[in-house]
Design an enzyme around this catalytic site. Sequence first.
Site, short mmCIF file in Angstrom:
data_model
loop_
_atom_site.label_atom_id
_atom_site.label_comp_id
_atom_site.label_asym_id
_atom_site.label_seq_id
_atom_site.Cartn_x
_atom_site.Cartn_y
_atom_site.Cartn_z
N SER A 51 0.83 -1.21 0.00
CA SER A 51 0.00 0.00 0.00
C SER A 51 0.87 1.26 0.00
O SER A 51 1.67 1.46 -0.91
CB SER A 51 -0.95 -0.05 1.20
N ASP B 266 -9.44 -5.37 -4.61
CA ASP B 266 -8.87 -4.36 -3.72
C ASP B 266 -9.77 -3.13 -3.75
O ASP B 266 -9.84 -2.43 -4.76
CB ASP B 266 -7.45 -4.01 -4.17
N HIS C 272 -7.49 -5.78 -0.22
CA HIS C 272 -6.30 -4.94 -0.03
C HIS C 272 -5.38 -5.51 1.04
O HIS C 272 -4.18 -5.63 0.84
CB HIS C 272 -6.72 -3.53 0.35
#
Length: 274
Positions: free
Chosen positions: A95, A225, A254
């Site tokens: 991320s 995601d 995610h």
Amino acid sequence: MPYFTTSEGIELYYTDNGAGQPIVFSHGWPLSSDAWQVELKVFADAGYRTIAHDRRGHGRSQKTDTGNDIDTYARDLAELIEHLDLRDLVIWGHSTGGGEAVRYAAQYANGRVSKVVTAGAIPPVMLKSDKNPSGSPIEVFDDIRAGVLKDASQFWIDLAEGPFYGANRPGSSVSEGAKRDFWRQGALVNLAAAYDCVKAFSETEQFDDLKALDVPIYIAHGSDDQIVPIAGAAEQSIKLVKYGTLKVYEGAPHGIYGDYQDELIKDVLAFIKG
């Protein structure tokens, strides 16, 4: 607990396990190095030295309200890596940590990086623009900032109960413990860092960073995601890198969890060995 002080005087917490070729892990927002507990152990047991740090303002690191941008994060990481004198390292970012890892490898590594891994990563840019029409509109990130400022603790609960692990999808098997641990890590972040990091992870353009990478990169992304949608992220990144491999994990969210985590670990281990 090991701490390192940057040239700016910021104390960063880090954990260092095992021996062998180093793998450096960079966590997502609003978490800490604890997000990598499984990977730290599994890869150390496989013969690697595993290192993860709490980004400034996050976890056990100094609760600073300055420098909450991708470039400063990458420079902090560079100073830690140089302090530990790590070489031939693999850097793995999730991320926001994916943006940090890519910026570090592209601009600050000075030949220390052999491979890059990203999972659900933010490059090339999350914000919708002419450069990335598949990105998300600014209103999405304004809403995140508003939620963090109004009631951060409840916002972390809502993220964990909702889109982060895909707990809002029918048939989700994410455990209560995983959701509580997400809240626990989020509860440690400095509010100023959490708020300012939204701009960092959403508006930082990394087209040039991706083009500048001169080592292999493994780009992993879940097809479901909901935090960093794949169309504006991994599907764009793979077009910009020289030596890239993209793997889409069907139905994966995610957060790195469950079957997705198991499969990803196996794939990354094969990528590193290869």
